[in-house]
Design an enzyme around this catalytic site. Structure first.
Site, PDB file in Angstrom:
ATOM      1  N   GLY A   1       0.821  -1.221   0.000  1.00 46.18           N
ATOM      2  CA  GLY A   1       0.000   0.000   0.000  1.00 46.18           C
ATOM      3  C   GLY A   1       0.850   1.263   0.000  1.00 46.18           C
ATOM      4  N   ASN A   2       1.974   1.212   0.697  1.00 54.24           N
ATOM      5  CA  ASN A   2       2.855   2.389   0.772  1.00 54.24           C
ATOM      6  C   ASN A   2       3.520   2.670  -0.566  1.00 54.24           C
ATOM      7  OD1 ASN A   2       2.594   3.170   3.546  1.00 54.24           O
ATOM      8  ND2 ASN A   2       3.632   1.264   4.034  1.00 54.24           N
TER       9      ASN A   2
ATOM     10  N   LYS B   1      -0.753  -0.115  16.604  1.00 56.64           N
ATOM     11  CA  LYS B   1      -0.701   0.428  15.235  1.00 56.64           C
ATOM     12  C   LYS B   1      -1.412   1.789  15.179  1.00 56.64           C
ATOM     13  CE  LYS B   1       0.030  -0.918  10.810  1.00 56.64           C
ATOM     14  NZ  LYS B   1       1.204  -1.541  10.258  1.00 56.64           N
TER      15      LYS B   1
ATOM     16  N   LYS C   1      -1.220  -7.168   5.749  1.00 49.66           N
ATOM     17  CA  LYS C   1      -1.529  -7.921   4.525  1.00 49.66           C
ATOM     18  C   LYS C   1      -0.476  -8.989   4.204  1.00 49.66           C
ATOM     19  CE  LYS C   1       1.383  -5.952   1.287  1.00 49.66           C
ATOM     20  NZ  LYS C   1       2.308  -5.470   2.317  1.00 49.66           N
TER      21      LYS C   1
ATOM     22  N   LYS D   1       6.799  -9.142   6.617  1.00 48.56           N
ATOM     23  CA  LYS D   1       7.101  -9.665   5.278  1.00 48.56           C
ATOM     24  C   LYS D   1       8.010 -10.892   5.377  1.00 48.56           C
ATOM     25  CE  LYS D   1       6.966  -5.077   3.366  1.00 48.56           C
ATOM     26  NZ  LYS D   1       5.505  -5.053   3.325  1.00 48.56           N
TER      27      LYS D   1
HETATM   28  P1  ADP Z   1       4.204  -2.028   2.666  1.00 51.68           P
HETATM   29  O1  ADP Z   1       3.180  -1.000   2.451  1.00 51.68           O
HETATM   30  O2  ADP Z   1       4.829  -2.486   1.372  1.00 51.68           O
HETATM   31  O3  ADP Z   1       3.773  -3.188   3.521  1.00 51.68           O
HETATM   32  P2  ADP Z   1       5.936  -1.261   4.920  1.00 51.68           P
HETATM   33  O4  ADP Z   1       6.198   0.149   5.249  1.00 51.68           O
HETATM   34  O5  ADP Z   1       5.046  -2.052   5.804  1.00 51.68           O
HETATM   35  O6  ADP Z   1       5.428  -1.284   3.398  1.00 51.68           O
HETATM   36  O7  ADP Z   1       7.338  -2.040   4.838  1.00 51.68           O
HETATM   37  C1  ADP Z   1       8.379  -1.598   3.975  1.00 51.68           C
HETATM   38  C2  ADP Z   1       9.381  -0.750   4.741  1.00 51.68           C
HETATM   39  O8  ADP Z   1      10.164  -1.547   5.624  1.00 51.68           O
HETATM   40  C3  ADP Z   1      10.426  -0.060   3.902  1.00 51.68           C
HETATM   41  O9  ADP Z   1       9.965   1.172   3.407  1.00 51.68           O
HETATM   42  C4  ADP Z   1      11.603   0.122   4.860  1.00 51.68           C
HETATM   43  O10 ADP Z   1      11.689   1.455   5.313  1.00 51.68           O
HETATM   44  C5  ADP Z   1      11.242  -0.755   6.047  1.00 51.68           C
HETATM   45  N1  ADP Z   1      12.303  -1.632   6.534  1.00 51.68           N
HETATM   46  C6  ADP Z   1      12.509  -1.876   7.846  1.00 51.68           C
HETATM   47  N2  ADP Z   1      13.519  -2.736   8.026  1.00 51.68           N
HETATM   48  C7  ADP Z   1      13.988  -3.060   6.796  1.00 51.68           C
HETATM   49  C8  ADP Z   1      15.031  -3.932   6.342  1.00 51.68           C
HETATM   50  N3  ADP Z   1      15.763  -4.651   7.192  1.00 51.68           N
HETATM   51  N4  ADP Z   1      15.258  -4.006   5.009  1.00 51.68           N
HETATM   52  C9  ADP Z   1      14.503  -3.285   4.156  1.00 51.68           C
HETATM   53  N5  ADP Z   1      13.490  -2.456   4.529  1.00 51.68           N
HETATM   54  C10 ADP Z   1      13.223  -2.345   5.837  1.00 51.68           C
HETATM   55 MG    MG Z   2       3.293  -3.141   5.572  1.00 53.07          MG
END
Ligand code: ADP
Ligand code: MG
Length: 322
Positions: free
Chosen positions: A20-21, A139, A223, A285
């Site tokens: 989503g981001n 959250k 998600k 993730k």
């Molecule tokens: P999405 O909307 O895709 O779920 P999130 O914001 O939940 O996005 O997760 C992606 C973010 O995770 C990235 O923008 C990054 O800033 C963060 N992040 C935190 N730790 C890590 C890591 N170890 N490697 C890469 N990204 C990371």
């Molecule tokens: Mg996320």
């Protein structure tokens, strides 16, 4: 045609989760609503190529920034329009993003002469009311309030509120694990009918189950965990999680940061324990990918959006396998 593998996995079946981001960067308010359309335009071009190449694709999407915008709109209009509950806001954003994906991916498929229809499923996920997450709403969602207004909302609406920066308060909700996708029985039939399902958008609408009856819960589900449920349910060979970074990093955002091209299940578990992947962003993730492998999946990829084609082919992002 589905291609069965010896281990019961469907070799050409992939579940792809769109961040989503990455679709609507939450911090950039200068971007118009058109930005999301542009990002999805590029993404759906790649998805259409994969589908034409013979992949059976099911899509999941996030909704953090989209549901955040909706909550702001709700709050601004609260004197005129009754407030919608969070589960209903989730349903609304499933429709919003589902519509965009159906139209854009549908256009691409027609352009390529692929006779498949993209269909979004309003999706509920069962959560456990006894999930430890409910003890601590972590959250932050919706508008930023001053202290007084936050306390008023806590009293009037029973919101849990948190000070996210000095003087800046937000509502906080729980993020429980999804246990089961209620609409799961529809998925296999959809794929068998040649449809491209968009499912568990925003992680799915969290619901509690009691004596076989469901009711909405004021929480949010990540998600990434729901995408794992979908991928495991469908016996997909590959789970792809597309987000806004090029790869998974160790020591992210430090001078020692290093991107990972490959990761094994054991390394993933170890790094997760060491705290390289924080909760609420990269943690879910990696955890979702590891679980997918533990449940019999063949490989999982965390890659940038757009980047679906390269991710499935294993040339971009971080590939995780047993
Ligand atoms: P999405 O909307 O895709 O779920 P999130 O914001 O939940 O996005 O997760 C992606 C973010 O995770 C990235 O923008 C990054 O800033 C963060 N992040 C935190 N730790 C890590 C890591 N170890 N490697 C890469 N990204 C990371
Ligand atoms: Mg996320």
């Amino acid at each position: 045609m589905t291609q069965r593998r010896g281990n019961g996995r469907v070799g050409n079946r992939v579940v792809i989760a769109l961040g989503g981001n990455a679709i609507n960067p939450p911090k950039d308010t200068s971007l118009s609503d058109h930005h999301g359309w542009e990002v999805l335009q590029q993404t759906t071009e790649e998805l259409a190529q994969l589908i034409r190449a013979g992949y059976e694709v099911a899509l999941v999407h996030g909704n953090g920034p989209q549901v955040g915008a909706l909550l702001l709109q709700n709050e601004a209009a609260r004197a005129q329009v009754p407030l919608a509950t969070l589960d209903v806001c989730d349903a609304e954003t499933q429709g919003q993003l589902g519509y965009m994906i159906q139209q854009l991916l549908g256009n691409q498929l027609r352009r390529l002469g692929v006779a498949k229809t993209v269909v979004s499923l309003v999706s509920q996920v069962v959560v456990d009311p006894a999930d430890a997450a409910f003890l601590q709403p972590t959250k932050p969602i919706g508008p930023v309030y001053g202290r007084e207004r936050a306390q008023e909302l806590a009293r009037e609406r029973g919101y849990a509120v948190r000070e996210v920066h000095p003087g800046a308060w937000r509502r906080a909700v729980s993020s429980p694990r999804p246990l089961r996708l209620v609409e799961a029985p529809a998925l296999e039939a959809m794929l068998a009918a040649g449809l491209v399902p968009v499912v568990a958008g925003g992680g799915g609408i969290p619901v509690a189950e009691r004596d076989g009856q469901l009711s909405g819960v004021e929480a949010v589900v990540d998600k990434d965990y729901s995408a794992e449920l979908v991928a495991t349910e469908l016996r997909a060979s590959t789970l792809v999680i597309l987000t806004d970074v090029d790869r998974v990093y160790l020591d992210y955002e430090t001078a020692q940061a290093r991107p990972l091209e490959r990761l094994t299940l054991a390394e993933g578990r170890r790094y997760l324990k060491q705290g390289h992947f924080p909760p609420g962003s990269m943690g879910p993730k990696v955890e979702a990918c590891l679980r997918f492998l533990e449940h019999g999946g063949l490989s999982a990829v965390i890659a940038p959006l757009p980047g679906a084609e390269g991710a499935v082919k294993g040339v971009v992002g971080t590939r995780i396998s047993g």
